[in-house]
Design an enzyme around this catalytic site. Structure first.
Site, short mmCIF file in Angstrom:
data_model
loop_
_atom_site.label_atom_id
_atom_site.label_comp_id
_atom_site.label_asym_id
_atom_site.label_seq_id
_atom_site.Cartn_x
_atom_site.Cartn_y
_atom_site.Cartn_z
N GLU A 363 -28.98 -21.51 -1.54
CA GLU A 363 -30.26 -22.03 -2.04
C GLU A 363 -31.44 -21.39 -1.30
O GLU A 363 -32.45 -22.02 -1.02
CB GLU A 363 -30.28 -23.56 -2.03
CG GLU A 363 -29.13 -24.08 -2.88
CD GLU A 363 -29.26 -25.48 -3.39
OE1 GLU A 363 -30.37 -26.03 -3.38
OE2 GLU A 363 -28.23 -26.01 -3.84
N1 CAA Z 1 -42.31 -23.33 -8.70
C1 CAA Z 1 -42.86 -22.81 -9.81
N2 CAA Z 1 -43.06 -21.50 -10.00
C2 CAA Z 1 -42.69 -20.66 -9.00
C3 CAA Z 1 -42.12 -21.11 -7.80
C4 CAA Z 1 -41.92 -22.52 -7.67
N3 CAA Z 1 -41.37 -23.04 -6.58
N4 CAA Z 1 -41.86 -20.05 -7.03
C5 CAA Z 1 -42.27 -18.96 -7.70
N5 CAA Z 1 -42.76 -19.34 -8.90
C6 CAA Z 1 -43.34 -18.50 -9.95
C7 CAA Z 1 -44.57 -17.75 -9.44
O1 CAA Z 1 -45.72 -18.55 -9.58
C8 CAA Z 1 -44.60 -16.56 -10.35
O2 CAA Z 1 -45.11 -16.92 -11.63
P1 CAA Z 1 -46.40 -16.19 -12.25
O3 CAA Z 1 -46.06 -14.75 -12.41
O4 CAA Z 1 -46.61 -16.90 -13.55
O5 CAA Z 1 -47.52 -16.40 -11.28
C9 CAA Z 1 -43.13 -16.28 -10.58
O6 CAA Z 1 -42.42 -17.47 -10.30
C10 CAA Z 1 -42.61 -15.17 -9.69
O7 CAA Z 1 -42.86 -15.55 -8.38
P2 CAA Z 1 -42.88 -14.52 -7.17
O8 CAA Z 1 -43.73 -13.35 -7.52
O9 CAA Z 1 -43.23 -15.30 -5.95
O10 CAA Z 1 -41.37 -14.03 -7.17
P3 CAA Z 1 -40.60 -13.14 -6.13
O11 CAA Z 1 -39.79 -12.18 -6.85
O12 CAA Z 1 -41.54 -12.63 -5.07
O13 CAA Z 1 -39.55 -14.19 -5.49
C11 CAA Z 1 -38.66 -15.82 -4.03
C12 CAA Z 1 -39.87 -15.32 -4.85
C13 CAA Z 1 -39.15 -17.07 -3.32
C14 CAA Z 1 -38.23 -14.81 -3.00
C15 CAA Z 1 -37.49 -16.17 -5.02
O14 CAA Z 1 -36.96 -14.99 -5.58
C16 CAA Z 1 -36.39 -16.95 -4.38
O15 CAA Z 1 -36.52 -18.15 -4.17
N6 CAA Z 1 -35.24 -16.30 -4.05
C17 CAA Z 1 -34.07 -16.97 -3.53
C18 CAA Z 1 -33.19 -17.43 -4.64
C19 CAA Z 1 -32.22 -18.49 -4.21
O16 CAA Z 1 -32.60 -19.48 -3.59
N7 CAA Z 1 -30.96 -18.34 -4.58
C20 CAA Z 1 -29.98 -19.31 -4.32
C21 CAA Z 1 -28.99 -19.36 -5.42
S1 CAA Z 1 -28.58 -20.95 -6.00
C22 CAA Z 1 -27.44 -21.60 -4.96
O17 CAA Z 1 -27.25 -21.16 -3.85
C23 CAA Z 1 -26.79 -22.81 -5.49
C24 CAA Z 1 -25.46 -23.14 -4.88
O18 CAA Z 1 -24.44 -22.74 -5.39
C25 CAA Z 1 -25.41 -24.04 -3.74
#
Ligand code: CAA
Length: 380
Positions: A363
């Site tokens: 996550e």
């Molecule tokens: N809520 C709403 N919108 C969001 C948001 C949030 N929390 N975070 C980002 N966004 C939106 C942004 O506003 C943006 O939208 P707009 O273009 O309309 O403005 C869009 O999403 C893209 O955002 P970013 O440019 O910030 O995206 P990024 O490519 O830079 O990535 C990141 C951001 C935080 C690094 C994201 O990629 C991330 O969280 N990565 C990690 C993924 C992850 O947690 N994976 C885990 C897998 S699930 C798992 O582990 C489950 C399990 O089995 C236990």
């Protein structure tokens, strides 16, 4: 400021504590050794309402708040983090995602069964080349009018082999980048949907982690969640809440290891006295307890933010970042307090130490939490 828990919150915490001690503890070492999925225990957790805690009662859920949920997560994780990750994924990723963003039909058809534990859910975002970099989805969902055709591979999926319903994130329009991503509900057994081999993991070995392969899987359009292109935001919004659940898991792992270390230090003797009487050990306990309390405050604050309609992206990320570090530090120290016995399975702390590591990875890694926190800080 009121730090007290309500009667109802205390009751649910005590029920989870009792359940963990009586139902999870007895087989936990064996399940870990043999990577055995806790089928019976999951069934019982469904009956107790732990699998759909925050879901509206009209969809079969418990209608509880996030504070109650993290209390349950902490108690289960003290004993068995493999069970608690199953609870976490089903509650905060799958049920929450459907309740917040699903259509009424999707809620009636899927959420009602997931909330009661009749069916289990999985959340499928990660791919071989898209773990942290979640926008780089290679799985495709091509729009064919009344349905999509899904192709690709997902990796490290919790409940991968045991789930019935899968929330799958896929790229529909590559040109639109993250705005061309969608989320779908896919059912086990659909033609072209294959479950890959089970992963042999360092920790949370009782949980069931698989890769998934989609080969021309036909997904009806009504199974898309939200508007076209909402999939990436769906994943981000859902993960923000998920991180609170994993922070509570990390807290529970740390608290479980601390409890064992404290009790052990009161009975184990060295140099003529119980080892807790040596400052070398007593100071460790003081440090462990202090960091656990600090983690608990961050976890509770994030849960409270969510319950009170505040933004919880940052508080959830801070709670996960800190609590997962505390889980690592405290479990390593708990093994140290146990000395040679700490390295032996029957004392439980080595398992908690292995389980702790995943809380810094799934996550969103700790580095991802820092991205979320720093962006939140610098936004205004
Ligand atoms: N809520 C709403 N919108 C969001 C948001 C949030 N929390 N975070 C980002 N966004 C939106 C942004 O506003 C943006 O939208 P707009 O273009 O309309 O403005 C869009 O999403 C893209 O955002 P970013 O440019 O910030 O995206 P990024 O490519 O830079 O990535 C990141 C951001 C935080 C690094 C994201 O990629 C991330 O969280 N990565 C990690 C993924 C992850 O947690 N994976 C885990 C897998 S699930 C798992 O582990 C489950 C399990 O089995 C236990």
């Amino acid at each position: 400021m009121d730090f007290s828990l309500s009667e109802e919150q205390l009751m649910i915490r005590d029920a989870a504590r009792d359940f963990a001690r009586t139902e999870l503890l007895p087989g936990v070492i064996e399940r870990d050794n043999h990577q055995k999925f806790p089928t019976e225990q999951v069934k019982k957790m469904g009956e107790l309402g732990f699998l759909g805690m925050m879901v509206d009662p009209k969809y079969g859920g418990g209608g509880m708040d996030t504070v109650s949920y993290v209390l349950v997560m902490e108690e289960l994780s003290k004993i068995d983090a493999s069970c608690s990750v199953i609870v976490s994924v089903n509650n905060s990723l799958v049920c929450y995602g459907l309740q917040a963003y699903g259509s009424e039909d999707q809620k009636q058809k899927y959420l009602t069964k997931l909330a009661t534990g009749e069916k289990l859910g999985a959340f499928c975002l990660s791919e071989p080349e898209a773990g942290s970099d979640a926008t780089s989805q290679k799985t495709t969902a091509i729009d064919k009018g009344d349905h999509y055709i899904l192709n690709g591979t997902k990796n490290w999926i919790t409940n991968g082999g045991t789930a019935d319903y899968y929330l799958v994130i896929a790229q529909t329009d590559k040109e639109k980048k993250h705005k061309g991503i969608n989320a779908f509900i896919v059912e086990k057994g659909w033609e072209g949907f294959e479950i890959g081999p089970k992963e042999d993991k360092l920790g949370i070995r009782g949980s069931d982690t698989h890769s998934l392969i989609f080969n021309d899987v036909k997904v009806p359009k009504e199974n898309r969640i939200g508007e076209d292109g909402f999939g990436f935001k769906f994943a981000m919004k859902t993960l923000s809440g998920g991180r609170i659940g994993i922070a509570a898991q990390a807290l529970g792992i740390a608290a479980g290891a601390y409890d064992l270390a404290r009790e052990y230090s009161k009975v184990r003797k060295a140099f003529g006295t119980e080892i807790c009487n040596h400052q070398a050990i007593a100071f460790k306990l003081a440090d462990m307890h202090t960091s656990i309390e600090a983690a608990r405050h961050l976890v509770m604050k994030a849960a409270w933010d969510k319950d009170n309609g505040n933004n919880y992206d940052m508080s959830g990320a801070m709670a996960k970042l800190y609590a997962s570090q505390v889980a690592m530090d405290v479990t390593v120290e708990a093994v140290q307090v146990h000395g040679g016995n700490g390295y032996v399975k029957e004392y439980h702390v080595e398992r908690l130490m292995r389980d702790a590591k995943i809380t810094q990875i799934y996550e969103g890694t700790s580095e991802i939490q820092k991205i979320v926190i720093s962006r939140g800080l610098l936004r205004d």
